[in-house]
Design an enzyme around this catalytic site. Structure first.
Site, PDB file in Angstrom:
ATOM      1  N   ASP A  64      -9.819  -5.114 -21.886  1.00 25.32           N
ATOM      2  CA  ASP A  64      -9.285  -4.782 -20.556  1.00 25.32           C
ATOM      3  C   ASP A  64      -8.834  -5.961 -19.709  1.00 25.32           C
ATOM      4  OD1 ASP A  64      -9.448  -2.013 -20.768  1.00 25.32           O
ATOM      5  OD2 ASP A  64     -11.584  -2.026 -20.302  1.00 25.32           O
TER       6      ASP A  64
ATOM      7  N   ASP B  86      -3.866   2.647 -25.050  1.00 30.78           N
ATOM      8  CA  ASP B  86      -3.853   1.916 -23.772  1.00 30.78           C
ATOM      9  C   ASP B  86      -3.701   0.405 -23.964  1.00 30.78           C
ATOM     10  OD1 ASP B  86      -5.541   4.143 -24.147  1.00 30.78           O
ATOM     11  OD2 ASP B  86      -6.531   3.892 -22.223  1.00 30.78           O
TER      12      ASP B  86
HETATM   13  N1  GLY Z   1      -7.485   2.605 -19.978  1.00 34.12           N
HETATM   14  C1  GLY Z   1      -8.351   3.622 -19.597  1.00 34.12           C
HETATM   15  C2  GLY Z   1      -7.696   4.833 -19.089  1.00 34.12           C
HETATM   16  O1  GLY Z   1      -6.496   4.953 -19.050  1.00 34.12           O
HETATM   17  O2  GLY Z   1      -8.431   5.732 -18.710  1.00 34.12           O
END
Ligand code: GLY
Length: 399
Positions: free
Chosen positions: A114, A174
């Site tokens: 992240d 993601d």
């Molecule tokens: N990257 C986490 C989400 O989109 O919930």
């Protein structure tokens, strides 16, 4: 009389329909007025507390603040930076700097993927709007941290370390969003390692995360000995074989951004295929804001996800500037404008002084985990502001 009733009914339904366009410039004042209601901007707010970054509202409407470690921590500084850029008011710059600096130690946090989500909206925009080299150094260290999670055999950056019993090497769709940090570091340092890792990750993801119609799997679990994809599943979507709306939005944005940064034509093609899936296969409802998964049979009663819509709007604006096909360009702009027009109506845009200064309602974090359903989410606000900035840039260039 019958005729008059018919006209009234017609007028009513027309007023419910999203407008084709919206007044982007006129929104800026509304945005800064609403943001100023955030408790974290009040004089008595303790910035030294552990949890200072707005993420959402809880079930009783209280502000849910998170620490710098949370994946969403960079979005609030990002909201402040975009508001500074939209208003040119130094008040927002001061606040943006304050919240950005609180995140600095995350540059060494290698515990998940992240770091790009955290550092690009905060330090990335800080560097863009100030040119201060201190921000650049933090970003380069962050990129060095992110590449420690890359596995040569798999050809991807590992997303998560949790659920080790279930997944050997999980990569979620993601993760494409984190590649922007690596492309940025490649351009700033000239070191090809960042380009190679980002491009390899994007190509591996193209191979394994997509079905033939360009809908996406959320999680792909890889075997680190052979590099083979062992399973394709979901974590936040409705089912392993469904298409989680925000995941598809990350894919649209991710390949549009990867094309912008690398100039690899296959990434542009991929983004256009994903766009085609969203517009022509999944299709969007009349207000252009999808429910939380594209494959739900009940598209009326299931919660919406305004965050997915905001990510898509931002990506569609950018993609419209890259595509050579004039019909595609028109349709991307139509969807982006349609989303933004809806998100700017009172159904989605919070009334002044409500919702603790969040801009938008009706996002969904994770329906399967019964978490953050039909609430404001800070990343919806962030991508809404980014989309608005992109819209204004397009308007300036075409005038
Ligand atoms: N990257 C986490 C989400 O989109 O919930």
């Amino acid at each position: 009389m019958k005729y008059i009733s018919f006209i009234i009914v017609l007028l009513f339904f027309n007023s419910c329909k999203p407008k084709a366009d919206y007044n982007a410039k006129g929104l800026v004042e509304q945005i800064s007025t609403q943001l100023k209601y955030s408790p974290v901007l009040k004089d008595d707010f303790k910035i030294t507390n552990r949890n200072v970054f707005p993420r959402t509202l809880d079930s009783i409407g209280a502000l849910h603040l998170v620490s710098k470690k949370d994946w969403t921590s960079g979005f609030y500084p990002g909201v402040l930076w975009y508001t500074y850029s939209l208003t040119e008011d130094p008040y927002w710059k001061t606040e943006a700097i304050k919240f950005t600096n609180l995140l600095e130690s995350e540059k060494n946090n290698a515990s998940n993927h992240d770091i790009g989500f955290k550092m690009m909206p905060s330090f990335g925009l800080a560097y863009k709007y100030t040119d201060n080299d201190a921000y650049k150094r933090v970003l380069i260290e962050s990129a060095q941290t992110l590449i420690t999670r890359f596995d040569e055999t798999v050809g991807c950056i590992r997303s998560w370390d949790h659920h080790k019993d279930k997944w050997e090497f999980p990569v979620i769709i993601d993760n494409l969003m984190n590649l922007e940090l690596l492309y940025w570091a490649w351009k700033e340092t000239g070191d090809p390692v960042y380009y190679n890792i980002a491009t390899t990750h994007a190509k591996t993801t193209m191979k394994n995360h997509f079905r033939s119609d360009y809908s996406t799997y959320h999680v792909v679990n890889y075997d680190t000995i052979t590099g083979v994809a062992r399973s394709k599943e979901t974590h936040q979507g409705y089912a392993d074989n469904s298409c989680w709306a925000r995941g598809e939005a990350w894919a649209l944005y991710g390949y549009t951004m990867a094309y912008r940064e690398s100039n690899e034509s296959e990434f542009l093609k991929q983004a256009e295929h994903v766009a085609d899936y969203i517009i022509n296969v999944a299709t969007l409802p009349e207000d252009y804001v999808p429910t939380w998964d594209f494959m739900l049979s009940d598209k009326v009663n299931e919660p919406k996800d305004a965050s997915a819509a905001a990510v898509m709007a931002s990506a569609f604006y950018e993609l419209s500037t890259f595509t050579d096909n004039s019909k595609n360009k028109e349709s991307y702009l139509k969807v982006a404008n349609g989303i933004m027009a809806s998100l700017s109506t009172k159904k989605y845009f919070n009334a002044p002084g409500t919702d603790k200064g969040f801009l938008l309602s009706h996002s969904t974090g994770s329906k399967p985990w019964k978490s953050e359903i039909d609430v404001p989410l800070i990343y919806a606000d962030y991508y809404y502001l980014e989309a608005l900035s992109r819209k204004l840039n397009i308007q300036t260039q075409t005038n």
